[in-house]
Scaffold this motif. Sequence first.
Motif, PDB file in Angstrom:
ATOM      1  N   ILE A 175       0.887  -1.504  -0.098  1.00  0.00           N
ATOM      2  CA  ILE A 175       0.353  -0.328  -0.019  1.00  0.00           C
ATOM      3  C   ILE A 175       0.879   1.076  -0.161  1.00  0.00           C
ATOM      4  O   ILE A 175       0.513   1.806  -0.394  1.00  0.00           O
ATOM      5  CB  ILE A 175      -0.856  -0.387   1.276  1.00  0.00           C
ATOM      6  CG1 ILE A 175      -1.753  -1.277   1.121  1.00  0.00           C
ATOM      7  CG2 ILE A 175      -1.787   1.375   1.224  1.00  0.00           C
ATOM      8  CD1 ILE A 175      -2.900  -1.387   2.471  1.00  0.00           C
ATOM      9  N   GLU A 176       1.982   1.419   0.874  1.00  0.00           N
ATOM     10  CA  GLU A 176       2.643   2.255   0.745  1.00  0.00           C
ATOM     11  C   GLU A 176       3.660   2.964  -0.988  1.00  0.00           C
ATOM     12  O   GLU A 176       3.789   3.793  -0.991  1.00  0.00           O
ATOM     13  CB  GLU A 176       4.170   2.087   1.978  1.00  0.00           C
ATOM     14  CG  GLU A 176       3.288   2.928   3.047  1.00  0.00           C
ATOM     15  CD  GLU A 176       4.610   1.282   3.857  1.00  0.00           C
ATOM     16  OE1 GLU A 176       4.419   2.061   5.555  1.00  0.00           O
ATOM     17  OE2 GLU A 176       5.818   1.051   3.750  1.00  0.00           O
ATOM     18  N   GLN A 177       4.007   1.268  -1.087  1.00  0.00           N
ATOM     19  CA  GLN A 177       4.323   1.503  -2.652  1.00  0.00           C
ATOM     20  C   GLN A 177       3.826   2.167  -3.723  1.00  0.00           C
ATOM     21  O   GLN A 177       3.842   3.081  -4.910  1.00  0.00           O
ATOM     22  CB  GLN A 177       4.541   0.353  -3.128  1.00  0.00           C
ATOM     23  CG  GLN A 177       5.782   0.062  -2.201  1.00  0.00           C
ATOM     24  CD  GLN A 177       6.322  -1.530  -2.796  1.00  0.00           C
ATOM     25  OE1 GLN A 177       5.521  -1.978  -3.711  1.00  0.00           O
ATOM     26  NE2 GLN A 177       7.659  -1.908  -2.207  1.00  0.00           N
ATOM     27  N   SER A 178       2.071   1.870  -3.606  1.00  0.00           N
ATOM     28  CA  SER A 178       1.229   2.708  -4.581  1.00  0.00           C
ATOM     29  C   SER A 178       0.418   4.013  -4.215  1.00  0.00           C
ATOM     30  O   SER A 178      -0.352   4.888  -4.659  1.00  0.00           O
ATOM     31  CB  SER A 178      -0.081   1.670  -4.114  1.00  0.00           C
ATOM     32  OG  SER A 178      -1.286   1.990  -2.677  1.00  0.00           O
ATOM     33  N   CYS A 179       0.988   4.611  -2.695  1.00  0.00           N
ATOM     34  CA  CYS A 179       0.723   5.949  -2.606  1.00  0.00           C
ATOM     35  C   CYS A 179       1.684   6.788  -3.446  1.00  0.00           C
ATOM     36  O   CYS A 179       0.920   7.839  -3.622  1.00  0.00           O
ATOM     37  CB  CYS A 179       0.964   6.510  -0.951  1.00  0.00           C
ATOM     38  SG  CYS A 179       0.047   5.439   0.406  1.00  0.00           S
ATOM     39  N   LEU A 183      -3.138   6.288  -6.928  1.00  0.00           N
ATOM     40  CA  LEU A 183      -3.819   5.460  -7.733  1.00  0.00           C
ATOM     41  C   LEU A 183      -4.639   4.673  -6.388  1.00  0.00           C
ATOM     42  O   LEU A 183      -4.439   4.633  -5.679  1.00  0.00           O
ATOM     43  CB  LEU A 183      -3.245   3.812  -8.508  1.00  0.00           C
ATOM     44  CG  LEU A 183      -2.855   4.761  -9.517  1.00  0.00           C
ATOM     45  CD1 LEU A 183      -1.873   3.804 -10.704  1.00  0.00           C
ATOM     46  CD2 LEU A 183      -3.790   5.457 -10.649  1.00  0.00           C
ATOM     47  N   PRO A 184      -6.223   4.574  -6.914  1.00  0.00           N
ATOM     48  CA  PRO A 184      -6.489   3.700  -5.375  1.00  0.00           C
ATOM     49  C   PRO A 184      -5.992   2.566  -5.727  1.00  0.00           C
ATOM     50  O   PRO A 184      -5.901   1.494  -7.224  1.00  0.00           O
ATOM     51  CB  PRO A 184      -7.997   3.744  -6.413  1.00  0.00           C
ATOM     52  CG  PRO A 184      -8.530   5.099  -7.695  1.00  0.00           C
ATOM     53  CD  PRO A 184      -6.556   4.797  -8.102  1.00  0.00           C
ATOM     54  N   PRO A 479     -12.014   7.824  -4.183  1.00  0.00           N
ATOM     55  CA  PRO A 479     -11.291   8.020  -5.301  1.00  0.00           C
ATOM     56  C   PRO A 479     -12.644   8.884  -6.089  1.00  0.00           C
ATOM     57  O   PRO A 479     -13.876   8.411  -6.281  1.00  0.00           O
ATOM     58  CB  PRO A 479     -10.908   6.477  -6.203  1.00  0.00           C
ATOM     59  CG  PRO A 479     -12.184   5.607  -6.181  1.00  0.00           C
ATOM     60  CD  PRO A 479     -12.342   6.038  -4.159  1.00  0.00           C
ATOM     61  N   GLY A 480     -11.863   9.945  -6.962  1.00  0.00           N
ATOM     62  CA  GLY A 480     -13.147  10.676  -7.915  1.00  0.00           C
ATOM     63  C   GLY A 480     -13.466  11.565  -6.241  1.00  0.00           C
ATOM     64  O   GLY A 480     -14.765  11.586  -7.577  1.00  0.00           O
ATOM     65  N   PHE A 504     -12.523  -0.227  -4.056  1.00  0.00           N
ATOM     66  CA  PHE A 504     -11.245   0.953  -4.106  1.00  0.00           C
ATOM     67  C   PHE A 504     -11.479   2.611  -3.291  1.00  0.00           C
ATOM     68  O   PHE A 504     -12.197   2.685  -2.655  1.00  0.00           O
ATOM     69  CB  PHE A 504     -11.655   1.454  -5.451  1.00  0.00           C
ATOM     70  CG  PHE A 504     -11.057   0.438  -6.571  1.00  0.00           C
ATOM     71  CD1 PHE A 504     -10.200  -0.243  -6.846  1.00  0.00           C
ATOM     72  CD2 PHE A 504     -12.018  -0.227  -7.000  1.00  0.00           C
ATOM     73  CE1 PHE A 504      -9.678  -1.301  -8.069  1.00  0.00           C
ATOM     74  CE2 PHE A 504     -12.305  -1.158  -7.992  1.00  0.00           C
ATOM     75  CZ  PHE A 504     -10.422  -1.154  -8.358  1.00  0.00           C
ATOM     76  N   ALA A 505     -10.101   2.402  -2.801  1.00  0.00           N
ATOM     77  CA  ALA A 505     -10.120   3.539  -1.576  1.00  0.00           C
ATOM     78  C   ALA A 505      -8.746   4.665  -2.200  1.00  0.00           C
ATOM     79  O   ALA A 505      -7.613   3.125  -2.700  1.00  0.00           O
ATOM     80  CB  ALA A 505     -10.070   3.052  -0.594  1.00  0.00           C
ATOM     81  N   ILE A 506      -7.947   5.606  -1.442  1.00  0.00           N
ATOM     82  CA  ILE A 506      -7.100   6.241  -1.983  1.00  0.00           C
ATOM     83  C   ILE A 506      -6.441   5.779  -0.298  1.00  0.00           C
ATOM     84  O   ILE A 506      -6.738   7.198   0.166  1.00  0.00           O
ATOM     85  CB  ILE A 506      -7.134   7.604  -2.051  1.00  0.00           C
ATOM     86  CG1 ILE A 506      -7.694   7.187  -4.459  1.00  0.00           C
ATOM     87  CG2 ILE A 506      -5.956   8.099  -2.280  1.00  0.00           C
ATOM     88  CD1 ILE A 506      -7.996   8.709  -4.901  1.00  0.00           C
ATOM     89  N   ALA A 507      -4.688   5.708  -0.696  1.00  0.00           N
ATOM     90  CA  ALA A 507      -4.487   5.426   0.935  1.00  0.00           C
ATOM     91  C   ALA A 507      -3.536   6.864   0.728  1.00  0.00           C
ATOM     92  O   ALA A 507      -3.081   7.026  -0.801  1.00  0.00           O
ATOM     93  CB  ALA A 507      -3.052   4.473   1.039  1.00  0.00           C
TER      94      ALA A 507
END
Length: 512
Positions: A175-179, A183-184, A479-480, A504-507
């Motif tokens: 999740i940290e890498q996706s921040c 992206l959601p 998201p959005g 889906f959620a944004i961290a």
Amino acid sequence: MVVREMDLLDHQVTLLHPLCLSILCFVFFAYFFIKWLTSPPAATHKSLPPSPPKLPLFGNLHRVGLYPHRSLVPLAQRYGPLMLLHFGSKPVIIVSSVEAAREVMKTHDLVFSSRPKLRITEKLLYDRKDVAAAPYGEYWRKMKSICVLQLLSNKRVQSFRSVREEEVAILIKKIEQSCSSSLPVNLSEMFSSLANDVICRVAFGKKYRGEDGKKFRKLMEDVMRLLGGFSVGEFIPWLAWVNWVNGFDAKANRTAKELDKVIDAIIEDHMMNRDTKEDSNKDFVDILLEIQKENTDSLDTESIKALVLDMFIGGSDTSSTVLEWAMTELIRHPRVMKELQNEVKRIGDGKTEITEDDLQEMYYLKLVIKETLRLHTPFPLLAPRESTQDVKIMGYDIAAGTMLLINAWGLARDPKYWSKPEEFWPERFLNNSVDFRGHHLEFIPFGAGRRSCPGIPFAMPIIETMLANLVKKFEWTLPGEAELENLDIAESIGITARRNNPLFAIATPIPH
């Protein structure tokens, strides 16, 4: 000539029409006459539970719908907390009140401790040699004892602590890498992977990675879908051909074959390497093979396969479903999210991550999980039971061999027992002794009595550790810039009440 032939044809059709009608009437008459002759004589003195009108042959199946736990609530309100339905030719008792549940799961628990014989459980669960679907008796008691004392004891559960914490840390890292990309995050997929990886390591001693991992998860999804699917031939035998036409039987046979192939390979690998493992590194398969080696009469290979499959099905789907709904409700309720974050921050101050040592002090975390289990009961209709003898419940006569379903979802939302039952409100459990371990029958997500789920001590640490780290390390938004009230909370169809669509959620990382 042509006119004469047409007149003749009309005359034949006129004769044929009543003939067909007569044959049809005769067939129906013969069917019901034979049914009447072969049916046991009616016992007029029997007092049966209230029952809605039923259709010939189909019974009350048309009243059940795609979400039985929901459609059964208004029916119970009309016909009573102990209601008799007919699924085709099969009588089924629906339990919808604490009083009725108490008689079934406490007073007469022994009578209702068996499971109905279903073709799909025979096919997928090795002729019901597991714990969940096995009929009540000496074999079931032996398997339950192995689960409780050997696989799911407190000592054994603690021995897998490092596995749980390692897998939680791996997921947090993802999740940290996706921040950085903003992206959601597909939380539903991540929770399924987490539960799957933990159970694989605990049960088999390894994870399935890459394409093998995808195939294995797909296989287990098929198993759950089949177990939760509706097999019309089960309740209306003369329509059994439908399962062949719609591909249900073929899918079940193919899945059972693939599943057996996978588990066979796992057991063969363990048998080749079992003498090289230390006790601290032994997984479920190692433990079961050890029991088999010590006493060959106690456990055959099919029983080992069935038990391992039981642990996987019961552990992975429940954990991921609870996590999915808990995060859904936390995102929908910022006040609750903030309250939980404050608790985690206070207890985890100065720590890079929350470990299982910290969980005992996290009271609000436990309230959130309790309320999630209440509002989103993972198994809305508990696994079916079957009466082993004639018995009287709430003044009604229940015959031996009757299937019984307990609407745990309905009990957990009944306004008779819960204030504002449709609201997500963890504080309802403050200074409240009601718990989910089977002692309070208005709240039984894991069942109660002899057939309650033995895996609670294993599932809860995964759920608690994951949830605590998610709210400690990240802020969560939709998201959005979607509105919270528009967050989709539709349920899927099947044995477990998962979200119908992935969450889906944004961290956003919280600075420490």
